[in-house]
Design a protein around this motif. Structure first.
Motif, PDB file in Angstrom:
ATOM      1  N   TYR A 175     -30.747 -61.018  12.359  1.00 25.47           N
ATOM      2  CA  TYR A 175     -30.831 -60.467  13.725  1.00 25.47           C
ATOM      3  C   TYR A 175     -30.521 -61.525  14.770  1.00 25.47           C
ATOM      4  O   TYR A 175     -31.424 -62.010  15.412  1.00 25.47           O
ATOM      5  CB  TYR A 175     -32.244 -59.898  13.923  1.00 25.47           C
ATOM      6  N   GLU A 211     -35.825 -53.283  17.346  1.00 22.15           N
ATOM      7  CA  GLU A 211     -34.784 -54.284  17.557  1.00 22.15           C
ATOM      8  C   GLU A 211     -33.523 -53.628  18.107  1.00 22.15           C
ATOM      9  O   GLU A 211     -33.229 -52.465  17.839  1.00 22.15           O
ATOM     10  CB  GLU A 211     -34.507 -55.011  16.247  1.00 22.15           C
ATOM     11  N   VAL A 249     -30.198 -54.547  17.830  1.00 21.93           N
ATOM     12  CA  VAL A 249     -28.960 -54.531  17.064  1.00 21.93           C
ATOM     13  C   VAL A 249     -29.146 -53.541  15.922  1.00 21.93           C
ATOM     14  O   VAL A 249     -30.006 -53.743  15.069  1.00 21.93           O
ATOM     15  CB  VAL A 249     -28.601 -55.922  16.517  1.00 21.93           C
ATOM     16  N   ARG A 285     -30.519 -65.503  19.512  1.00 22.62           N
ATOM     17  CA  ARG A 285     -30.907 -64.473  20.483  1.00 22.62           C
ATOM     18  C   ARG A 285     -31.178 -65.076  21.858  1.00 22.62           C
ATOM     19  O   ARG A 285     -30.902 -64.460  22.887  1.00 22.62           O
ATOM     20  CB  ARG A 285     -32.141 -63.714  19.982  1.00 22.62           C
ATOM     21  N   PHE A 336     -31.542 -59.067  23.738  1.00 21.00           N
ATOM     22  CA  PHE A 336     -32.033 -58.747  22.404  1.00 21.00           C
ATOM     23  C   PHE A 336     -33.500 -58.369  22.532  1.00 21.00           C
ATOM     24  O   PHE A 336     -34.302 -59.143  23.067  1.00 21.00           O
ATOM     25  CB  PHE A 336     -31.929 -59.954  21.462  1.00 21.00           C
TER      26      PHE A 336
END
Length: 384
Positions: free
Chosen positions: A39, A69, A71, A160, A376
């Motif tokens: 991630y 999350e 993504v 991130r 993110f």
């Protein structure tokens, strides 16, 4: 992936191992497992996977994503499959927080892992301190790889926080997904190409990863040139006004424009400059054919652009380069671009005045886009 690891990007090439790592020849395990959030995925993850592949007859990579999350799991799985085509990559949603000291939470995680990978596992490869317990629960050997991050000093948290600062640790499909794409569009002969090239030069001059900033030319002009050349092959005296477009030409133009942008984003810097885009093609369809083509709009909606710079026609001389006509239509086209950008909710800045002012105003707008950073969502909390 020939351009994947240019410019000193911190990756191994193929399955070769850097820094003299002395791994045994041939597979030591029948079935290995690499598990993570990815991630997003970075060079440390890819080193881990390639190390495991070198020691296993077959390898499963399990991508676990939490619903909070930002993504999507499908994107992460697709990226890992592209980067590691010889591994089996599967995905699972795991919405249980991490607590290494709670057996019940471990059990909840293992239920997800076992559902995704039901077959026996001989070795679990990790770069994390929980690797031994994870391997024990799989009844497998624990293999730790670069836990101190000495080979690839990067983490998902670092990416991130600052994707641009970690750019060289990202593989091409991840770069393409994160690249901020800026489109310069406008009516004929309003300086879109000049401005897009100048913007790319401006950001390349910043050095570092920015030195790889790319410019994507307008595919429609290339297509138009081919159209005129093909007509002149049959009729040598043909001029631009003799060229005819059909509605079927425009989905092709839009698709090729998207493809060129994707290729450039994979190899470029965190910002990409595009001389028109597939969205602009919807208006060019109106200009040359009339009406709308839903297929063009469908292609346009697939492209992840972030900022549009609309070049005004006032004060800009019309230059006929052999592929232009309709100077009198420029006010209409400027208005259509503005109306469609507004209607579709796209973020745009209208640029007027001489080139120097347009460039300065464009840089301000692009800098503001980059200053927003990348969003993110925080992963689930962990208790290590």
């Amino acid at each position: 992936m020939s351009a994947a690891y240019e410019h000193g990007a911190a990756y191994e090439h193929g399955a070769a191992y850097e820094h003299g790592a002395a791994y045994e020849r041939g597979p030591a395990y029948e079935h290995g497992l690499v598990l993570g959030k990815f991630y997003p995925p970075h060079a440390g993850h890819h080193h881990l996977v390639r190390t495991a592949q070198g020691r296993c007859a077959r390898l499963t990579v399990l991508v676990c994503a939490a619903s909070v999350e930002s993504v999507p799991l499908a994107d992460r799985v697709a990226w890992m499959r592209e980067i590691h085509p010889d591994a089996r990559v599967v995905g699972a949603i795991d919405d249980t927080r991490m607590d290494l000291h709670d057996p019940a939470i471990w059990d909840a995680h293992m239920a997800v892992f076992r559902a995704a990978v039901p077959e026996p596992v001989d070795a679990v490869f990790t770069s994390e301190p929980y690797g031994d317990e994870l391997a024990r629960r799989f009844g497998a050997a624990s293999v730790t790889v670069d836990q101190d991050r000495t080979l690839h000093p990067v983490s998902g948290t670092a990416v991130r926080k600052d994707p641009a600062g970690c750019w060289d640790f990202l593989a091409p499909p991840v770069r393409a997904a994160l690249t901020r794409r800026v489109v310069v569009l406008g009516a004929e002969s309003t300086g879109t190409t000049t401005l897009a090239l100048a913007l790319a030069d401006h950001y390349r001059a910043r050095g570092g990863v920015w030195a790889r900033t790319r410019y994507v030319p307008e595919y429609g002009r290339e297509f138009s040139g081919h159209k005129l050349a093909a007509l002149r092959a049959r009729w040598p005296g043909a001029q631009w006004e003799d060229v005819e477009f059909t509605t079927d030409d425009f989905p092709l133009i839009a698709g090729r424009q998207n493809e060129a942008e994707e290729e450039a984003a994979r190899a470029g810097s965190p910002v990409l400059f595009c001389d028109t885009d597939s969205f602009a093609t919807t208006v060019w369809h109106e200009r040359y054919v009339g009406g709308r083509n839903p297929l063009v709009e469908e292609v346009a909606d697939r492209a992840p652009h972030h900022l549009w710079l609309l070049t005004g026609h006032e004060g800009v001389a019309f230059e006929d380069d052999g592929l232009r006509d309709g100077e009198e239509l420029r006010p209409w086209m400027t208005g259509r671009f503005r109306d469609e950008l507004t209607r579709t909710g796209r973020t745009f800045v209208a640029l007027e005045g001489p080139h120097e002012k347009r460039l300065a105003d464009a840089v301000v707008a692009v800098d503001a886009l980059l200053d927003q950073g990348w969003y993110f969502a925080d992963p689930l909390p962990e208790n290590r």
